[in-house]
Scaffold this active site. Structure first.
Site, short mmCIF file in Angstrom:
data_model
loop_
_atom_site.label_atom_id
_atom_site.label_comp_id
_atom_site.label_asym_id
_atom_site.label_seq_id
_atom_site.Cartn_x
_atom_site.Cartn_y
_atom_site.Cartn_z
N PRO A 139 1.98 5.58 -23.18
CA PRO A 139 2.13 4.59 -22.13
C PRO A 139 0.83 3.87 -21.84
CG PRO A 139 2.32 6.83 -21.29
CD PRO A 139 1.72 6.91 -22.63
N GLU A 140 0.89 2.56 -21.85
CA GLU A 140 -0.24 1.72 -21.45
C GLU A 140 0.13 1.10 -20.12
OE1 GLU A 140 -1.50 -0.78 -24.72
OE2 GLU A 140 -0.55 0.52 -26.17
#
Length: 261
Positions: A2-3
């Site tokens: 996840p960014e």
DNA sequence: CCGAAGACCTGCTGGC
DNA sequence: TGCCAGCAGGTCTTCG
């Protein structure tokens, strides 16, 4: 995994269900995800009320009536509300006065911590920093631009996907030296980062293998990727084959024609 | 200051 | 078919 867009989506999906909830009991079962004294952390959380939830870089900040719990999803971490399909690799359980929140993380690269110091060392938010300040910070550095974009103390929230996508949108080679970028190109990169992140949030992030929001829902920005994961495929702009190299130890995708050195 | 390499984990896949 | 090297959205430490 996840960014910034994925973490933002998780936070938004959780907020209506968590704010105002009381943690009745917590339990942690991974020495990697929760380093240190796990039962002490659980004891500290019991009885606390969740008063807010927000994102800072790729971190999730759970504001309690006393203190803040910080969650980083690492590569494969998920925060799941009850009703979302769970299964194996559950290393954190928060029993709430209404419902349950679970932390799932096959690779155990994520962290659940009490006031970690790393938060203080984060750089500015990419959607908040102005073009002047961004350009000044960027051009003050002699590092290559891709590794710099991955440096969370330079800018907080970009990861491998969105660094590659933003550099493509700006037409900048990933190995370009930051200090040698013109003011105009720095401004283009600033705008490209904003555009890519904003569009990705609108599409609820990129789900390539693991990422889902708090309800188990997938994102669909991956269908709009121009370079990430598209090695050998034609560039949407010019038709050249997308290339993949290694930079900062990470797979780095770019168009050799649109992103010249 | 900068970059490369290795470490931390598990699971999937592509090539032989 | 089956096995295993290599790779994965992240970050930290060490070393040159």
């Amino acid at each position: 995994m996840p960014e910034l867009p994925e973490v933002e989506t998780v936070v938004r999906s959780l907020a209506p269900h968590l704010i105002g909830r009381r943690i009745v009991q917590a339990a942690f079962t991974s020495k990697f995800v929760t380093p240190g004294n796990r039962s002490k952390l659980a004891a500290r959380l019991a009885g606390r009320t969740i008063v807010g939830i927000q994102r800072r870089g790729k971190f999730i900040l759970l504001a309690l009536d006393q203190g803040t719990l910080v969650v980083h999803l690492g590569m494969t971490g998920r925060l799941l509300l009850d009703g979302a399909p769970a299964g194996e690799h559950i290393y954190g359980v928060f029993a709430l006065d209404r419902g349950v929140l679970r932390y799932q993380d096959p690779r155990q690269f994520g962290r659940i911590e009490w006031n970690p110091r790393r938060i203080a060392r984060l750089g500015p938010e990419p959607l908040e920093i102005g073009v002047q300040e961004f350009s000044k910070r960027l051009r003050a550095r002699k590092a290559r631009v891709k590794p710099l974009l991955l440096d969370q103390s330079f800018l907080a929230g970009l990861g491998n996907i969105y660094a590659d996508e933003a550099l493509f949108a700006a037409g900048i080679h990933p190995l370009a030296v930051a200090s040698r970028l013109s003011a105009a190109r720095a401004a283009r990169l600033h705008q490209a980062i904003r555009d890519v992140l904003t569009l990705a949030i609108e599409h609820r992030g990129s789900s390539i293998s693991d990422y889902v929001d708090g309800h188990g829902g997938r994102g669909w920005f991956q269908v709009l990727h121009n370079v990430y994961g598209r090695e050998g495929q034609p560039c949407a702009r010019c038709g050249s084959a997308i290339r993949k190299i290694t930079a900062a130890g990470r797979g780095t995708h770019f168009c050799p024609n649109c992103q010249r050195r």
